[in-house]
Design an enzyme around this catalytic site. Structure first.
Site, short mmCIF file in Angstrom:
data_model
loop_
_atom_site.label_atom_id
_atom_site.label_comp_id
_atom_site.label_asym_id
_atom_site.label_seq_id
_atom_site.Cartn_x
_atom_site.Cartn_y
_atom_site.Cartn_z
N THR A 1 22.76 -18.15 19.99
CA THR A 1 21.98 -17.16 20.05
C THR A 1 22.34 -15.78 18.93
O THR A 1 21.50 -15.08 18.59
CB THR A 1 21.84 -16.50 21.31
OG1 THR A 1 23.23 -16.12 21.82
CG2 THR A 1 21.22 -17.44 22.44
N GLY A 2 23.49 -16.11 18.52
CA GLY A 2 23.99 -14.91 17.49
C GLY A 2 23.53 -15.64 16.04
O GLY A 2 22.60 -16.53 15.97
N ALA B 1 30.89 -13.19 24.08
CA ALA B 1 30.27 -14.48 24.02
C ALA B 1 29.63 -14.81 25.46
O ALA B 1 30.52 -15.08 26.24
CB ALA B 1 30.79 -15.48 23.61
N ALA B 2 28.53 -15.01 25.74
CA ALA B 2 27.78 -15.36 27.16
C ALA B 2 26.32 -15.71 26.75
O ALA B 2 25.51 -15.29 26.15
CB ALA B 2 27.92 -14.16 27.99
N TYR C 1 23.30 -15.60 36.78
CA TYR C 1 23.91 -14.76 35.63
C TYR C 1 24.93 -13.70 36.25
O TYR C 1 26.08 -13.81 35.52
CB TYR C 1 23.03 -13.94 34.79
CG TYR C 1 23.25 -12.85 33.92
CD1 TYR C 1 24.07 -13.32 32.95
CD2 TYR C 1 23.11 -11.60 34.03
CE1 TYR C 1 24.73 -12.32 31.86
CE2 TYR C 1 23.70 -10.67 33.33
CZ TYR C 1 24.37 -11.01 32.13
OH TYR C 1 25.02 -9.87 31.30
N HIS D 1 14.19 -7.52 26.86
CA HIS D 1 14.43 -6.13 27.20
C HIS D 1 13.43 -5.08 26.76
O HIS D 1 12.64 -5.39 26.03
CB HIS D 1 15.92 -5.74 26.12
CG HIS D 1 17.03 -6.41 26.84
ND1 HIS D 1 17.76 -6.90 26.08
CD2 HIS D 1 17.25 -6.47 28.34
CE1 HIS D 1 18.92 -7.47 26.83
NE2 HIS D 1 18.55 -7.31 28.17
N ARG E 1 16.02 2.87 35.26
CA ARG E 1 17.13 2.26 34.66
C ARG E 1 18.09 3.47 34.04
O ARG E 1 17.36 4.34 33.42
CB ARG E 1 16.87 1.07 33.79
CG ARG E 1 16.28 -0.17 34.30
CD ARG E 1 17.05 -0.85 35.21
NE ARG E 1 16.58 -2.14 36.03
CZ ARG E 1 15.85 -1.88 36.94
NH1 ARG E 1 15.74 -1.00 37.70
NH2 ARG E 1 15.17 -3.25 37.35
N ARG F 1 8.24 -7.99 38.14
CA ARG F 1 9.19 -9.16 37.67
C ARG F 1 10.14 -9.40 38.89
O ARG F 1 10.50 -8.55 39.35
CB ARG F 1 10.00 -8.67 36.58
CG ARG F 1 10.71 -9.82 35.77
CD ARG F 1 11.23 -9.56 34.37
NE ARG F 1 12.14 -8.41 34.45
CZ ARG F 1 12.89 -7.96 33.37
NH1 ARG F 1 12.38 -8.50 32.36
NH2 ARG F 1 13.75 -6.99 33.44
N1 UDP Z 1 10.24 -4.06 31.55
C1 UDP Z 1 8.90 -3.96 31.52
N2 UDP Z 1 8.39 -4.69 30.59
C2 UDP Z 1 9.06 -5.48 29.87
C3 UDP Z 1 10.35 -5.44 29.90
C4 UDP Z 1 11.14 -4.79 30.97
O1 UDP Z 1 8.13 -3.49 32.33
O2 UDP Z 1 8.45 -5.97 28.86
C5 UDP Z 1 11.05 -3.28 32.84
C6 UDP Z 1 11.79 -4.23 33.92
O3 UDP Z 1 11.20 -4.70 34.91
C7 UDP Z 1 12.81 -3.26 34.16
C8 UDP Z 1 13.02 -2.33 32.94
O4 UDP Z 1 12.01 -2.52 32.27
O5 UDP Z 1 12.34 -2.42 35.30
C9 UDP Z 1 14.43 -2.74 32.25
O6 UDP Z 1 14.22 -3.95 31.90
P1 UDP Z 1 15.25 -5.05 30.99
O7 UDP Z 1 14.86 -6.21 30.83
O8 UDP Z 1 15.09 -3.96 29.51
O9 UDP Z 1 16.80 -4.81 31.38
P2 UDP Z 1 17.33 -4.99 33.17
O10 UDP Z 1 17.24 -3.69 33.51
O11 UDP Z 1 16.43 -6.17 33.56
O12 UDP Z 1 18.49 -5.53 32.85
#
Ligand code: UDP
Length: 318
Positions: free
Chosen positions: A35-36, A72-73, A139, A185, A217, A277
């Site tokens: 992935t890198g 690495a993961a 994960y 992300h 977050r 999600r």
């Molecule tokens: N999120 C979103 N739309 C996106 C990606 C993420 O609304 O396209 C929201 C996701 O539901 C979470 C927050 O943004 O509440 C952060 O998500 P991310 O995947 O960046 O990090 P996580 O907290 O899941 O590790």
């Protein structure tokens, strides 16, 4: 110090490698480039392409290494639910191969990329290192298992391990930044709109029990995270396993993140509100008091800086 960095061709690994080189360390990167990106490995670091199972022992044994930083993961929550075996095999299996190689080569310090996902759905916030760990996906479970293995290798074999539990890492360090083939992300997806590679940003749910209904977050700048790795390296103590959360201690909602990205880019960034999600807790905020008081770490870069550094990185690549 002479350091082995696993996963140094990835986002966080490449940034921290750059910081280690800037601090005067010698770095060998071990990465299978699954992935890198080869061109993400900072100049001055030697890249060895391979897996931990194939290469770690050969590299470490007689290599004169002082420590390992293990990035690495496999790190996609959704993929881990589809393919749990892959996550146990790659994350835990390869980490055990690395730990055994360290043992045999008598390398006694390791800084490990753990995650907030080890806690699962929190009972209260901010989350403390002493809170229950109940991961809700393979994960997080595989990362927690590595933390447990580190504690045992510390106790049984005198390895000094530090697990850093990352919350939401964002931002960039000059030409080193986030470029995942599958981007899940929030911040890079929001910035893809002004960058012209997406039409709008999907907000995953607006009916959470938070002030604006979107998830909260704890975002931490990747450069602040790197500083914590340098401190952790010095704090490795033979026979001891330490765990530290890494966050800002402040929560931002999805809506607030989008507003900051609008400010930084001057783009209206249209939003489409969709379904939640699966598996997303409403609020994840770290208490980073332990690393502040034990190692003197203090995050210095705010959300605005994360968005503007990530934006500059994205623009430099287009
Ligand atoms: N999120 C979103 N739309 C996106 C990606 C993420 O609304 O396209 C929201 C996701 O539901 C979470 C927050 O943004 O509440 C952060 O998500 P991310 O995947 O960046 O990090 P996580 O907290 O899941 O590790």
């Amino acid at each position: 110090m002479k350091l082995l960095v696993t996963g140094g061709a990835g986002y966080i690994g490449s940034v921290v490698t750059a910081q280690l080189l800037e601090a005067g360390h010698e770095v060998v990167v071990l990465d299978d480039l699954s992935t890198g990106h080869e061109d993400a490995v900072p100049e001055g670091a030697r890249l060895v392409r391979g897996t931990l199972r194939e290469e770690a022992l050969g590299l470490l044994d007689g290599g004169g290494f002082d420590a390992v930083l293990h990035f690495a993961a496999k790190s996609l929550v959704g993929e881990s639910v589809q393919k749990p075996g892959l996550y146990w095999d790659r994350n835990l299996g390869e980490s055990l191969a690395l730990l055994d190689a360290m043992r045999r080569a008598d390398v006694r310090r390791i800084v490990f990329s753990s995650t907030a996902a080890t806690y699962g759905e929190p009972e209260s916030t901010p989350i403390l290192e002493t809170d229950p760990t109940r991961p809700t996906n393979p994960y997080g479970a595989s990362k927690l298992a590595i933390d447990t293995a580190l504690a045992e290798y510390a106790r049984l074999f005198g390895i000094g391990g530090v697990s850093l539990r990352y919350f939401n890492v964002a931002g960039a360090h000059g030409r080193f930044g986030e470029r995942h083939t599958v981007e899940t992300h929030l911040i890079p997806n929001v910035l893809a709109v002004p960058a012209g590679t997406r039409e709008s940003i999907n907000v995953f749910g607006e009916d959470y029990p938070t002030p604006d209904g979107t998830c909260i977050r704890d975002y931490v700048h990747v450069v602040d995270l790197g500083v914590a790795h340098l401190l952790a390296l010095d704090a490795c103590e033979p026979g001891v396993h330490q765990i530290f959360n890494l966050g800002n201690g402040n929560g931002f909602s999805v809506r607030q993140v989008i507003d900051v990205c609008r400010e930084v880019t001057g783009h209206p960034i249209p939003v489409v509100v969709g379904e939640r999600r699966p598996g997303d807790p409403a609020v994840l905020v770290a208490s980073s008091e332990r690393i502040r008081s034990a190692l003197g770490w203090k995050p210095e870069r705010d959300l605005h800086q994360m968005a503007s550094d990530a934006w500059a990185f994205l623009q430099s690549r287009s």
